[in-house]
Design a protein around this motif. Structure first.
Motif, short mmCIF file in Angstrom:
data_model
loop_
_atom_site.label_atom_id
_atom_site.label_comp_id
_atom_site.label_asym_id
_atom_site.label_seq_id
_atom_site.Cartn_x
_atom_site.Cartn_y
_atom_site.Cartn_z
N PHE A 42 0.05 -3.36 2.17
CA PHE A 42 -0.41 -2.01 1.83
C PHE A 42 -0.06 -0.97 2.86
O PHE A 42 -0.32 -1.51 4.10
CB PHE A 42 -1.93 -1.97 1.58
N CYS A 43 0.39 0.23 2.70
CA CYS A 43 0.65 1.17 3.80
C CYS A 43 0.26 2.40 3.24
O CYS A 43 -0.02 2.54 1.80
CB CYS A 43 1.98 1.31 4.20
N TRP A 44 -0.32 3.45 3.91
CA TRP A 44 -0.78 4.49 3.13
C TRP A 44 -0.59 5.74 4.24
O TRP A 44 -0.21 5.69 5.40
CB TRP A 44 -2.44 4.46 3.20
N SER A 45 -0.71 6.75 3.64
CA SER A 45 -0.41 8.21 4.47
C SER A 45 -1.42 9.36 3.59
O SER A 45 -1.93 9.20 2.44
CB SER A 45 1.13 8.58 4.12
N LEU A 46 -1.33 10.40 4.46
CA LEU A 46 -2.34 11.55 4.00
C LEU A 46 -1.35 12.75 3.68
O LEU A 46 -0.44 12.96 4.67
CB LEU A 46 -3.32 11.86 5.14
#
Length: 334
Positions: A41-45
């Motif tokens: 999983f990767c994420w960003s705002l």
């Protein structure tokens, strides 16, 4: 999934978003990556314009890019207070629609379901609505299928009612991507006792007795359920007793013993809580709010509201608006 089988999750933040909802999703995903030894999983705002966003706790977050530059996301979650919205709704909602057309799963957590539903992208889809926003949600979106389940998850839409529900939703994503063993280990890392899924209803204050946390007796719980279904058209205690198959006296005794209140006062308190949701989280005229909770005029609502909260609905709304404007502070969210 794209990007070497990673699942890319984007969090669209609005001022006033509940910080716990963000961390409750990111932290289990981070733990899953560590346990699995891979970046599953990767994420960003992101924010509407790429601007800094202030959480309900007053902590500021730096967005990595504006929504318009958000591409190739597998999942996008909206995090906001119920009153949040785009500065430019046509542009923002258009960006969400474009993402949806290109395969992005769209979701909202807690108050984030409000701007998501306002975008029109939840038409025909059920929505998980936090109990403390239920009256305001139903007042604004009477045509939407609002659910009391902690998670409502479909093929292209995910909604969750609050931070703990966001943690459960993250566990489901982990289970689907990495398997049940890793999801269970993540839950154990955080001492999260169980993974709740579709069909599990929210725990609400009305379901427990004062000071004890114990469940309400079945007779009282059934009465409360009937009360909740008759907000705009109040039901008499005699009719409640008749539907349940007991006498009004039995209802009176059961409420006094379980809650310390008469059933009529308990019912009124439920209606006042619903009224306050609409005062705080909608712009509906006070007369419409009065009608929505079964009053024929504003006067009795004002009397009962003042008794419950110490000020009138209009005074409460002005206080909240001053809080938002003068203090430049978002309304606290859950």
């Amino acid at each position: 999934m794209r990007k070497e089988n990673r699942i890319e999750i984007v969090f669209l933040l609005f001022d006033g978003f509940p910080m716990a909802c963000l961390t409750s999703v990111i932290e289990p995903l981070r733990a899953a990556n560590e346990i699995a030894g891979q970046e599953a999983f990767c994420w960003s705002l992101v924010s509407e314009h790429g601007q800094k966003v202030r959480s309900s706790a007053g902590v500021r977050f730096e967005a990595e890019r504006p929504l318009a530059e958000c591409r190739n996301a597998d999942i996008l979650f909206l995090l906001s207070s119920p009153t949040s919205g785009f500065d430019k709704p046509n542009v923002g909602n258009g960006a969400l629609r474009n993402l949806g057309r290109h395969g992005t799963v769209l979701g909202g957590i807690s108050g984030g379901v409000f701007p998501l539903v306002r975008s029109g992208l939840m038409n025909g889809h059920p929505v998980s609505v936090h109990w403390c926003y239920e009256a305001a949600f139903l007042a604004e979106f009477p045509e939407i299928d609002a659910r009391s389940e902690v998670i409502v998850k479909a093929a292209t839409r995910y909604t969750a009612a609050g931070a703990a529900a966001g943690f459960d939703l993250a566990l489901h994503l982990i289970e689907e991507r990495l398997g049940g063993d890793i999801a269970h280990e993540v839950a154990c890392w955080f001492q999260h006792p169980m993974m709740r899924g579709a069909g599990v209803r929210q725990q609400v204050p009305a379901a427990t007795m004062p000071d004890t946390g114990d469940s309400l007796p079945p007779l009282v719980a059934r009465c409360v359920e009937l009360f909740g279904g008759h907000m705009s058209e109040p039901i008499s205690i005699a009719d409640v007793a008749l539907q349940i198959g007991v006498t009004p006296r039995q209802v009176e005794r059961a409420f006094k013993q379980a809650t310390g209140q008469s059933p009529s006062h308990y019912y009124r308190a439920m209606r006042m809580k619903a009224a306050r949701q609409m005062v705080v989280y909608t712009k509906d005229p006070i007369a419409e709010i009065a009608a929505a909770i079964g009053y024929g005029s504003v006067a009795p609502l004002v009397t009962h509201y003042r008794s419950a909260f110490g000020l009138s609905p209009s005074e409460d709304r002005r206080r909240i608006n001053r809080f938002r404007v003068e203090d430049n502070a978002p309304l606290p969210s859950v």
